[in-house]
Design a protein around this motif. Sequence first.
Motif, PDB file in Angstrom:
ATOM      1  N   SER A  41       0.832  -1.209   0.000  1.00  0.00           N
ATOM      2  CA  SER A  41       0.000   0.000   0.000  1.00  0.00           C
ATOM      3  C   SER A  41       0.866   1.259   0.000  1.00  0.00           C
ATOM      4  O   SER A  41       0.487   2.287  -0.578  1.00  0.00           O
ATOM      5  CB  SER A  41      -0.936   0.026   1.205  1.00  0.00           C
ATOM      6  OG  SER A  41      -1.907  -0.988   1.076  1.00  0.00           O
ATOM      7  N   GLN A  85      -7.428   0.400  -0.731  1.00  0.00           N
ATOM      8  CA  GLN A  85      -7.645  -0.855  -0.017  1.00  0.00           C
ATOM      9  C   GLN A  85      -8.836  -0.701   0.935  1.00  0.00           C
ATOM     10  O   GLN A  85      -9.649  -1.610   1.067  1.00  0.00           O
ATOM     11  CB  GLN A  85      -6.375  -1.223   0.775  1.00  0.00           C
ATOM     12  CG  GLN A  85      -6.501  -2.541   1.509  1.00  0.00           C
ATOM     13  CD  GLN A  85      -5.170  -2.981   2.132  1.00  0.00           C
ATOM     14  OE1 GLN A  85      -4.146  -2.310   2.010  1.00  0.00           O
ATOM     15  NE2 GLN A  85      -5.195  -4.123   2.790  1.00  0.00           N
ATOM     16  N   ASP A 170      -5.484  -1.463  -5.210  1.00  0.00           N
ATOM     17  CA  ASP A 170      -4.927  -2.017  -3.976  1.00  0.00           C
ATOM     18  C   ASP A 170      -5.931  -2.966  -3.319  1.00  0.00           C
ATOM     19  O   ASP A 170      -6.876  -2.531  -2.663  1.00  0.00           O
ATOM     20  CB  ASP A 170      -4.553  -0.872  -3.024  1.00  0.00           C
ATOM     21  CG  ASP A 170      -3.708  -1.354  -1.846  1.00  0.00           C
ATOM     22  OD1 ASP A 170      -3.461  -2.574  -1.745  1.00  0.00           O
ATOM     23  OD2 ASP A 170      -3.293  -0.503  -1.036  1.00  0.00           O
ATOM     24  N   GLU A 171      -5.701  -4.237  -3.498  1.00  0.00           N
ATOM     25  CA  GLU A 171      -6.553  -5.287  -2.922  1.00  0.00           C
ATOM     26  C   GLU A 171      -8.035  -5.103  -3.227  1.00  0.00           C
ATOM     27  O   GLU A 171      -8.893  -5.301  -2.354  1.00  0.00           O
ATOM     28  CB  GLU A 171      -6.323  -5.379  -1.399  1.00  0.00           C
ATOM     29  CG  GLU A 171      -4.920  -5.833  -1.048  1.00  0.00           C
ATOM     30  CD  GLU A 171      -4.819  -6.418   0.353  1.00  0.00           C
ATOM     31  OE1 GLU A 171      -5.817  -6.968   0.846  1.00  0.00           O
ATOM     32  OE2 GLU A 171      -3.739  -6.340   0.946  1.00  0.00           O
TER      33      GLU A 171
HETATM   34 MG    MG Z   1      -1.980  -2.834   1.987  1.00  0.00          MG
END
Ligand code: MG
Length: 248
Positions: A41, A85, A170-171
């Motif tokens: 991240s 995220q 991000d994810e």
């Molecule tokens: Mg992360």
Amino acid sequence: MLDINNITVSVDEKTILKDLNLSVGEGELHVIMGRNGSGKSTLANILSGSDKYKISSGKITYKGEDINILSPEERSHLGIFMSFQYPVSIPGVNTMVFLRTALNSIRKARDEDEVDAADFLKIVKKNISIVGLDESFLYRSLNDGFSGGEKKRNEILQLLTLEPDLAILDETDSGLDIDALNIVARGINNYRNKKRSIILITHYQRILEHLKPNNVHILMDGKIVKSGGVDLANKIEEKGFSWLEQEA
Ligand code: MG
Ligand code: ADP
């Protein structure tokens, strides 16, 4: 498209990324995997221009331009997009208004005409059907009371609507059920073309079955310790990360 050259990044005196290098070409999809806390991240955040991090050495070049000093807004105008995220809720900010304002501010910065409300409605209705959310979400406050999966789909709705040149995700596939995962993958494929580049941060090999990545990179202790193809992601799924430490 993007060249990250030997960057060292710290936050509150703690060094997180160390001499990290990554190059992403036009139209390429690069996957970043790594343990929790490995700096994934952080990498996403410094690309989007968060001012929490200090880049003590190295250079980030996007479309040939050094972007280190540019604000998140300026980077967005140049075509960089990040999906968070943990998307934040903004009570009182209507999702449709948010999306249209974001799109028009990018268009304005590029001396393009703003999209009027009627045309925008057509665009956003098409995109919301791709991510499988009901149109009523457009009239709700941004992410307010959205479930985890709905927030992630809403990130993909933004991606499809803003049409950036470089997307950092991000994810976006974390915490999704199988149906939602397929939908998110479909959204990413819908966005993808020969000119657009993607950095996808993920813990799971499953989403890669839908997306054909060019490269898979493993981040460990702030460095990319191994790069490969989908087979590398499969090996991580099967064996975890510790074999890489032994190798290193
Ligand atoms: Mg992360
Ligand atoms: P990942 O996304 O791979 O899980 P992060 O980039 O979020 O990892 O975090 C990398 C490391 O940096 C973690 O050890 C995290 O605790 C640390 N970190 C992040 N932000 C801060 C902060 N503000 N102060 C101190 N450490 C931080």
